[in-house]
Design an enzyme around this catalytic site. Sequence first.
Site, PDB file in Angstrom:
ATOM      1  N   HIS A 188       0.822  -1.205   0.000  1.00 41.13           N
ATOM      2  CA  HIS A 188       0.000   0.000   0.000  1.00 41.13           C
ATOM      3  C   HIS A 188       0.862   1.264   0.000  1.00 41.13           C
ATOM      4  CE1 HIS A 188      -2.983   2.954   0.935  1.00 41.13           C
ATOM      5  NE2 HIS A 188      -2.384   3.248   2.071  1.00 41.13           N
ATOM      6  N   HIS A 193       0.976   4.946  -2.365  1.00 45.46           N
ATOM      7  CA  HIS A 193       1.288   6.345  -2.053  1.00 45.46           C
ATOM      8  C   HIS A 193       2.478   6.938  -2.813  1.00 45.46           C
ATOM      9  CE1 HIS A 193      -1.603   7.198   1.096  1.00 45.46           C
ATOM     10  NE2 HIS A 193      -1.326   6.042   1.688  1.00 45.46           N
ATOM     11  N   GLU A 233      -6.635   8.734   0.235  1.00 45.34           N
ATOM     12  CA  GLU A 233      -6.691   7.268   0.285  1.00 45.34           C
ATOM     13  C   GLU A 233      -7.666   6.657  -0.718  1.00 45.34           C
ATOM     14  OE1 GLU A 233      -4.710   5.319   1.807  1.00 45.34           O
ATOM     15  OE2 GLU A 233      -3.845   6.518   3.405  1.00 45.34           O
ATOM     16  N   SER A 252      -3.563   0.322  -4.443  1.00 45.35           N
ATOM     17  CA  SER A 252      -2.813  -0.827  -3.917  1.00 45.35           C
ATOM     18  C   SER A 252      -3.697  -2.043  -3.667  1.00 45.35           C
ATOM     19  CB  SER A 252      -2.118  -0.431  -2.612  1.00 45.35           C
ATOM     20  OG  SER A 252      -3.084  -0.055  -1.640  1.00 45.35           O
TER      21      SER A 252
END
Length: 330
Positions: A188, A193, A233, A252
Amino acid sequence: SITGVRMYKTHQEPEVPWFPRHVSEIDKCSNCITKYEPTIDPRHPGFGDETYIARREELNKLAAGFKYGDQLFDVQYTEAEHDTWRQVVDKLETLHEKLACSTYRRNLAMLLEEGVLTRDRIPQLRSINAFLERKTGFILRPCSGLLSARDFLASLAFRVFQIFKFKTTQYLRHHAKPHHSPEPDLIHELLGHVPMFADPALAQMSQDIGLMSLGATDEQIERLATVYWFIVEFGLCREGGQLRAIGAGLLSAYGELQHACSDVPEHREFIPSETALQKYEDDDYQPLYYVADGIEEALAKLREYAGKFQRPFSLIYDPYTRSVTEVRSV
Ligand code: TIH
Ligand code: FE2
């Protein structure tokens, strides 16, 4: 007189919670909370897997003592961990072609081309940080647990991203459920990110949310954490009439990425003042996503929202010293 001083103090504004003024003070922003522990929570895919739990603990310990200015440590990964990484990267790559926003695809291609992200091995933080520092000045910093929203957001103000926000250091999702992890993991943070933090508008938006959080009330922190959640997110945007992911939590998780862009969930327009009040799901796919026109537009809307945000002072951020100065009007 002493009484005079006391009286003077009681007439002041309500007390502002402590907040870091310099990037080094993020050392004091690593208060952890407990959530989704595989030792106690049956919702965690690693629940009951002793080997997995022991490995997590080992990796967490490495991150626990990390202080400002420390050298990043390299982690030795097992072949099984590299395997999980390879499988997820493979699955994600095909989906990203259709469902990731253009910024993501462009930055990911650059990361792969420069050898910063690698398909067959789990990359080390050191080279990722060197890349991000060149792009937007964002730095990843290990922390050993799930952070409070206040501490997590405060570090964003200084373009520091404490990983792994909701849970520990450099561990990987459980191999039984590679399409979605209830807590952030290495995949993730690095695949979701990193390519996005290399984008100037996304980096600025994250920092702005962080700056708004400094000295904010608990209620304001809750709102900012919610905005962060729905845009950084789980945010979507529209490109050529199609829904595309900008949120790292979607980029992700190939299961949720498909779900988010399908017509199963609800889609609403991203309006920070409204988004800030929405409840969210944090152990399964979201039933609702917010859609922005694009990253720059989302940033513009966030700044409009920031302008109306009540705080008894304003802050000036100095990127040269990575510090903030408080300005109060008298
Ligand atoms: N669900 C994400 C994934 O599987 O990659 C991880 C998370 C991001 C935010 C909360 S959990
Ligand atoms: Fe995240």
